[in-house]
Design a protein around this motif. Structure first.
Motif, short mmCIF file in Angstrom:
data_model
loop_
_atom_site.label_atom_id
_atom_site.label_comp_id
_atom_site.label_asym_id
_atom_site.label_seq_id
_atom_site.Cartn_x
_atom_site.Cartn_y
_atom_site.Cartn_z
N ILE A 491 0.82 -1.22 0.00
CA ILE A 491 0.00 0.00 0.00
C ILE A 491 0.85 1.27 0.00
O ILE A 491 0.33 2.37 -0.23
N LEU A 492 2.13 1.12 0.22
CA LEU A 492 3.01 2.29 0.33
C LEU A 492 3.54 2.71 -1.04
O LEU A 492 4.74 2.84 -1.27
N GLN A 493 2.61 2.91 -1.96
CA GLN A 493 2.88 3.29 -3.34
C GLN A 493 1.77 4.24 -3.79
O GLN A 493 0.71 4.30 -3.17
N PRO A 494 1.99 4.99 -4.90
CA PRO A 494 0.94 5.89 -5.41
C PRO A 494 -0.34 5.10 -5.73
O PRO A 494 -0.25 3.96 -6.18
N PRO A 495 -1.53 5.68 -5.50
CA PRO A 495 -1.76 7.06 -5.07
C PRO A 495 -1.76 7.25 -3.56
O PRO A 495 -1.99 8.35 -3.08
N PHE A 496 -1.52 6.18 -2.79
CA PHE A 496 -1.55 6.29 -1.34
C PHE A 496 -0.33 7.06 -0.82
O PHE A 496 -0.45 7.97 -0.01
N TYR A 497 0.83 6.67 -1.32
CA TYR A 497 2.06 7.34 -0.93
C TYR A 497 2.89 7.59 -2.18
O TYR A 497 3.27 6.67 -2.89
N ASN A 498 3.12 8.86 -2.45
CA ASN A 498 3.89 9.25 -3.63
C ASN A 498 5.04 10.14 -3.15
O ASN A 498 4.84 11.31 -2.81
N ARG A 499 6.23 9.58 -3.11
CA ARG A 499 7.38 10.32 -2.56
C ARG A 499 7.68 11.58 -3.35
O ARG A 499 8.37 12.47 -2.85
N ASP A 500 7.18 11.67 -4.57
CA ASP A 500 7.47 12.85 -5.40
C ASP A 500 6.35 13.90 -5.38
O ASP A 500 6.50 14.95 -5.99
N ALA A 501 5.24 13.60 -4.71
CA ALA A 501 4.12 14.54 -4.68
C ALA A 501 4.29 15.57 -3.57
O ALA A 501 5.08 15.37 -2.63
N ASP A 502 3.51 16.65 -3.65
CA ASP A 502 3.56 17.65 -2.59
C ASP A 502 2.93 17.09 -1.32
O ASP A 502 2.17 16.12 -1.36
N ASP A 503 3.24 17.72 -0.20
CA ASP A 503 2.81 17.19 1.09
C ASP A 503 1.29 17.05 1.20
O ASP A 503 0.80 16.08 1.78
#
Length: 680
Positions: A491-503
């Protein structure tokens, strides 16, 4: 007790003398939008239906694939994890030469091959199941049925009495044996009771399904479908509702095993346990009246009916591994009739998913190594601690809770532990014998391994390092007995977690998910467990009354929402998840606000300020299209509200949402302060 299923980032400044303008430019180039504005429906109003506004465009572009009953962020990421990433891993393994017998590579490759070997499956037909069918047909009395049902239980075949093993709710460090009600082919008792046309049709189609499965098997029983439906209808009347099962106090009845035997004397529970290799002097009974009434039902039910019922449960367990004619009929009823799925996945796709179901942890080891960088583990740890900090601040500000209970809430919050990504230690599965041409025997071998693993735990110390989900799972959970939150790599992948997205997008996505799991520790169920994971009251009488009053209002609120014509949300069934959503959103919003203090106001992206983008991030992780059949099934059986209501449901209770979108008093999603429910 069932399981209930944040990114604090700043840019590194390397040129301290470059000035503010340069810093903004670096920020703009290093971050991505994280939300596709084509997902919006600009004709909708954010303050009347936020789901339609944020996701209307996405829904039009993403119709439900024929192989699915619902389609959204979870399903899309799950498909990517399984049908692309796991497919690649399995493909690499099958190309290896000289795979060592008993190695994970040999097990994965040979099981995958056994599922794809349809010629052998068709040729063998029911032959692998003949020993079990012979034993069922050989039953001469109710007591004879006990050891046969026990042997089948070890294979995962359901009966009217089930067993489970987990930590003792009142002594969470030690594993205990639990008796659980089970055995309803339709999954939930309301399917046997509702009189609306769609549910009546399900029962009608169930009769046809059973008759067809018996016909395909060559069984000569007369009218097995109606006979089994009548029996299961009587069985359903004895069982607790899914709402009653949520009460850990009501379903915790510890007793001596010898007293348990007396509740169903005509079924021979001692033999039933012995044949499952269960050794214990005590157990925890879920529903004592169910067992007492069950004894009468079994005594008055013709033996032939119980044999038919048992044969059906055997067929249900193995239908997906039998020749195509069985698989098609099983799919027609459970996938199409029950959930509206129109077509089956390809054999290779099913083979991947079946391998994942059977050997998920060995696959998870390879998945984690390839797709979950160690850096992400550190980042998620920071997110979790961020949420813990904000939760503590929220507790301090509560007006309905006394200082003494707040102190205990802080103690429980401080004791929270967490697991991220994948286990630190991997189990040894080498004893499972897997052959490339014996699919059902492979399933049996894995089932027996799992059963032995469980019964061996009885009376022993709980292993708190154990994982209850595989790393590739797109989900997360809170375990009240361990007082822990768990976030698999899946689950730690987009769209849940996107290291390159804004906060803002990440806070509305993964941080709200983390906050959701934290809040489960304080929902209607989790709040009954103390900091050590024991079922123990830590509230004052008045504080518990205040909490129950708030949750009752929230139950009534959701119970008034119609998900589908004639099917309203069951607020009492979904209260735990609904409270967790409300808490998760609240925690994530204030964690984001806290992270921005003392900093320059973030620039708008695509015309949306950071507050609006937070809520767009929330809507994005829940966007979903669902068939009517799946929606009806979810409302009747699932403790989670449908996706649309998970998006829209909590937002009117957040004044932060109303402020972000300038909602006026006349808007559908705007509530006056007096009507808003604030729990955590």
């Amino acid at each position: 007790m069932k399981l209930a299923a944040i990114c604090y980032s700043t840019l590194a400044v390397t040129l301290l003398l470059s000035g503010c303008k340069k810093e903004k430019e670096e920020s703009a180039t290093e971050k991505v939008a994280g939300f596709d504005i084509s997902s919006l429906d600009s004709t909708a109003k954010a303050c009347d239906d936020f789901d339609n506004y944020a996701n209307g465009g996405w829904k039009k572009k993403n119709p439900i694939p024929g192989t699915e009953s619902r389609w959204g962020a979870f399903g899309i990421l799950d498909k990517e994890n399984k049908e692309v990433r796991l497919k690649g891993i399995i493909g690499e393994i099958t190309k290896l030469e000289d795979r060592k017998n008993g190695s994970e590579e040999q097990q994965i490759a040979d099981y995958y091959q056994s599922f794809l070997d349809t010629a052998t499956i068709e040729k063998r037909a029911l032959e692998p199941m003949k020993p079990y069918l012979d034993k069922i047909n050989g039953v001469k009395s109710l007591k004879d049925l006990s050891p046969v049902s026990a042997e089948l239980q070890k294979l995962g075949v359901e009966s009217v009495i089930g067993f489970g093993v987990e930590g003792d709710l009142k002594n969470s460090k030690i594993n205990a044996l639990y008796q659980i009600q089970q055995g309803l082919s339709l999954g939930e008792k309301s399917y046997y009771e509702r009189m609306d046309s769609s549910t009546l049709n399900v029962r009608k189609e169930f009769v046809k399904f059973v008759d067809k499965m018996f016909e395909l098997s060559g069984f000569t029983d007369a009218k097995p479908g109606q006979t089994i439906l009548d029996f299961e209808t009587k069985l359903a009347k004895l069982q607790l509702t899914n709402v009653e099962l949520r009460d850990p106090v009501k379903t915790y009845n510890k007793m001596a095993f010898k007293d348990f035997e007396k509740l169903v004397p005509d079924f021979d529970l001692k033999t039933y346990a012995d044949k499952q290799d269960i050794k214990t002097d005590t157990l925890i009974v879920q529903n004592k009246p169910y067992l007492q009434n069950l004894n009468s039902l079994l005594k008055t039910t013709p033996l032939a009916t119980l044999q038919q019922y048992t044969k059906l449960q055997l067929l249900l367990r193995f239908a997906g591994y039998l020749p195509k004619r069985f698989e098609l009929e099983d799919f027609r009823f459970f996938a199409t009739v029950m959930r509206g799925t129109k077509q089956q996945r390809s054999r290779s796709e099913k083979a991947i998913r079946s391998t994942d179901n059977l050997l998920g942890m060995p696959l998870g080891k390879l998945f984690s190594k390839k797709y979950f960088p160690e850096d992400d583990k550190k980042k998620v740890s920071e997110m979790i601690e961020n949420v813990r900090s904000v939760y503590g601040e929220r507790i301090d500000k509560l007006t309905w809770m006394s200082d003494s209970t707040k102190a205990k809430a802080h103690k429980k919050l401080k004791a929270f532990t967490y697991k991220i990504g994948y286990p630190d230690k991997w189990k040894d599965y080498s004893s499972i014998k897997i052959a490339p041409d014996k699919l059902i025997e492979n399933v049996v071998a894995a089932s027996l391994f799992k059963h032995k693993e469980q019964v061996d735990k009885i009376g022993k110390e709980v292993d708190k390092k154990d994982w209850l989900m595989t790393p590739q799972t797109v989900n997360a959970y809170y375990n009240p007995l361990n007082n822990e939150v768990v976030f698999p790599a899946g689950i730690l992948q987009p769209p849940f977690y996107n290291r390159d997205a804004d906060d803002a997008i990440n806070y509305g996505g993964i941080i709200a998910v983390i906050g959701h799991e934290f809040t489960h520790g304080f929902d209607d169920q989790g709040s009954q467990f103390d900091d050590e994971g024991n079922l123990k009251n830590w509230w004052t009488v008045s504080d518990r009354a205040n909490f129950d009053k708030l949750t009752k209002k929230y139950i009534d609120y959701f119970s008034g929402i119609e998900a589908l014509v004639g099917f309203k949300i069951n607020g009492a069934l979904t209260i735990g998840e609904n409270v967790a959503d409300l808490g998760g959103l609240t925690l994530a919003y204030y964690a984001l606000e806290k992270s921005l203090k003392g900093k320059t106001e973030p620039a708008a992206i695509d015309g949306f300020n950071w507050k609006q983008r937070f809520f767009l991030g929330w809507a994005q992780v829940w966007h979903m299209n669902t068939t009517n059949e799946a929606l009806r099934n979810q409302v009747q059986t699932d403790p989670h509200s449908p996706a649309k209501q998970r998006i829209n449901g909590p937002l009117p209770h957040l004044k932060e949402f109303q402020s972000a979108w300038n909602c006026a008093s006349g808007n559908k999603m705007a509530l006056p302060d007096s009507a808003r429910i604030v729990i955590w």
